[in-house]
Design a protein around this motif. Structure first.
Motif, short mmCIF file in Angstrom:
data_model
loop_
_atom_site.label_atom_id
_atom_site.label_comp_id
_atom_site.label_asym_id
_atom_site.label_seq_id
_atom_site.Cartn_x
_atom_site.Cartn_y
_atom_site.Cartn_z
N PRO A 199 5.79 21.25 -0.41
CA PRO A 199 5.77 20.13 0.53
C PRO A 199 4.41 19.42 0.63
O PRO A 199 4.35 18.30 1.11
N VAL A 200 3.36 20.05 0.17
CA VAL A 200 2.05 19.40 0.19
C VAL A 200 1.99 18.30 -0.87
O VAL A 200 1.40 17.25 -0.66
N LYS A 201 2.67 18.52 -2.01
CA LYS A 201 2.64 17.55 -3.10
C LYS A 201 3.78 16.54 -3.06
O LYS A 201 3.66 15.45 -3.57
N GLY A 202 4.91 16.93 -2.50
CA GLY A 202 6.02 15.99 -2.38
C GLY A 202 7.05 16.12 -3.48
O GLY A 202 7.09 17.08 -4.23
N HIS A 203 7.87 15.10 -3.57
CA HIS A 203 8.97 15.04 -4.53
C HIS A 203 8.46 14.63 -5.91
O HIS A 203 7.41 14.00 -6.03
N PHE A 204 9.25 14.95 -6.91
CA PHE A 204 8.94 14.52 -8.28
C PHE A 204 8.81 13.00 -8.30
O PHE A 204 9.67 12.29 -7.79
N GLY A 205 7.71 12.51 -8.85
CA GLY A 205 7.49 11.07 -8.95
C GLY A 205 6.70 10.47 -7.79
O GLY A 205 6.33 9.30 -7.85
N ASP A 206 6.47 11.24 -6.74
CA ASP A 206 5.67 10.73 -5.62
C ASP A 206 4.20 10.64 -6.02
O ASP A 206 3.72 11.51 -6.75
N PRO A 207 3.50 9.62 -5.52
CA PRO A 207 2.07 9.52 -5.83
C PRO A 207 1.29 10.71 -5.23
O PRO A 207 1.69 11.28 -4.21
N GLN A 208 0.20 11.04 -5.89
CA GLN A 208 -0.65 12.14 -5.43
C GLN A 208 -1.28 11.77 -4.07
O GLN A 208 -1.71 10.64 -3.87
N ILE A 209 -1.35 12.74 -3.18
CA ILE A 209 -1.92 12.53 -1.86
C ILE A 209 -3.44 12.43 -1.97
O ILE A 209 -4.08 13.26 -2.62
N LYS A 210 -3.98 11.40 -1.35
CA LYS A 210 -5.44 11.19 -1.39
C LYS A 210 -6.02 11.35 -0.02
O LYS A 210 -5.40 11.13 0.98
N PRO A 229 0.81 -1.22 0.00
CA PRO A 229 0.00 0.00 0.00
C PRO A 229 0.84 1.27 0.00
O PRO A 229 1.95 1.30 0.53
N GLN A 230 0.29 2.30 -0.61
CA GLN A 230 0.94 3.61 -0.61
C GLN A 230 0.72 4.26 0.76
O GLN A 230 -0.28 4.93 0.99
N ILE A 231 1.64 4.06 1.63
CA ILE A 231 1.50 4.47 3.03
C ILE A 231 1.44 5.98 3.20
O ILE A 231 0.75 6.48 4.08
N ILE A 232 2.13 6.71 2.36
CA ILE A 232 2.15 8.17 2.48
C ILE A 232 0.98 8.79 1.73
O ILE A 232 0.31 9.69 2.24
N SER A 233 0.69 8.33 0.55
CA SER A 233 -0.32 9.01 -0.27
C SER A 233 -1.75 8.57 0.02
O SER A 233 -2.68 9.29 -0.33
N GLU A 234 -1.93 7.42 0.63
CA GLU A 234 -3.29 6.92 0.86
C GLU A 234 -3.60 6.82 2.35
O GLU A 234 -2.94 6.08 3.09
N ARG A 235 -4.61 7.53 2.77
CA ARG A 235 -4.97 7.60 4.18
C ARG A 235 -5.26 6.23 4.81
O ARG A 235 -4.78 5.95 5.91
#
Length: 161
Positions: free
Chosen positions: A150-161, A71-77
């Motif tokens: 910092p809300v969106k993250g680094h290049f290539g990081d999944p979008q925050i949901k 799972p996308q631990i950072i981008s998915e709640r």
């Protein structure tokens, strides 16, 4: 937590040390990198045929039953909540007690940051429980600059949901 034999057989890309954990807290490595640190320790494996991480026979059922793919631990709640709930109560203050981390300022709080802190707290728990902290900071990833947004993250990081 895990049997030592399983840990010895598994090769982790990066050893867990305090300097590495601070790179995560300071947003100097990508969200993808942070997820991979956790996934390896949950025994998800990189499946080249599908270019994704899938659970293995060693992945705890608490994870594999809910997440077939890592799972996308950072981008998915939901994944972040699951990670938080998997930390035993006696380890909940790992950031403060082990790293002497004072926390973020109120203007620095946003989902990515708090989820990264959760990942670090879980990694502290995992490393303590498995006696796997590295005293040596020799093998470290090249740190990057914190992301411009910092809300969106680094290049290539999944979008925050």
């Amino acid at each position: 937590m895990y049997k030592k034999e399983k840990l010895v057989e598994n090769k982790f890309t990066w050893p867990i040390c305090k300097d590495l954990l601070f790179l995560v807290l300071e947003d100097r490595v990508s969200d993808v990198f942070v997820c991979e640190l956790v996934w390896e320790r949950l025994f998800y494996t990189k499946e080249l045929s599908i270019n994704d991480w899938a659970f293995s026979a060693l992945t705890p059922s608490y994870w594999s039953e809910k997440f077939e793919k890592a799972p996308q631990i950072i981008s998915e709640r939901p994944a972040s909540i699951h990670l938080t709930r998997s930390i035993p109560k006696e380890y909940k203050q790992g950031l403060k007690n082990f790293l002497n981390f004072k926390g973020y300022r109120i203007n620095e709080l946003y989902p990515r940051r708090t989820r990264r802190a959760t990942a670090v707290n879980w990694l502290i728990y995992w490393a303590i429980e498995n006696d796997c902290f590295s005293k040596d900071s020799g093998l470290m990833p090249s740190p990057s600059s914190p992301p411009v947004n910092p809300v969106k993250g680094h290049f290539g990081d999944p979008q925050i949901k």
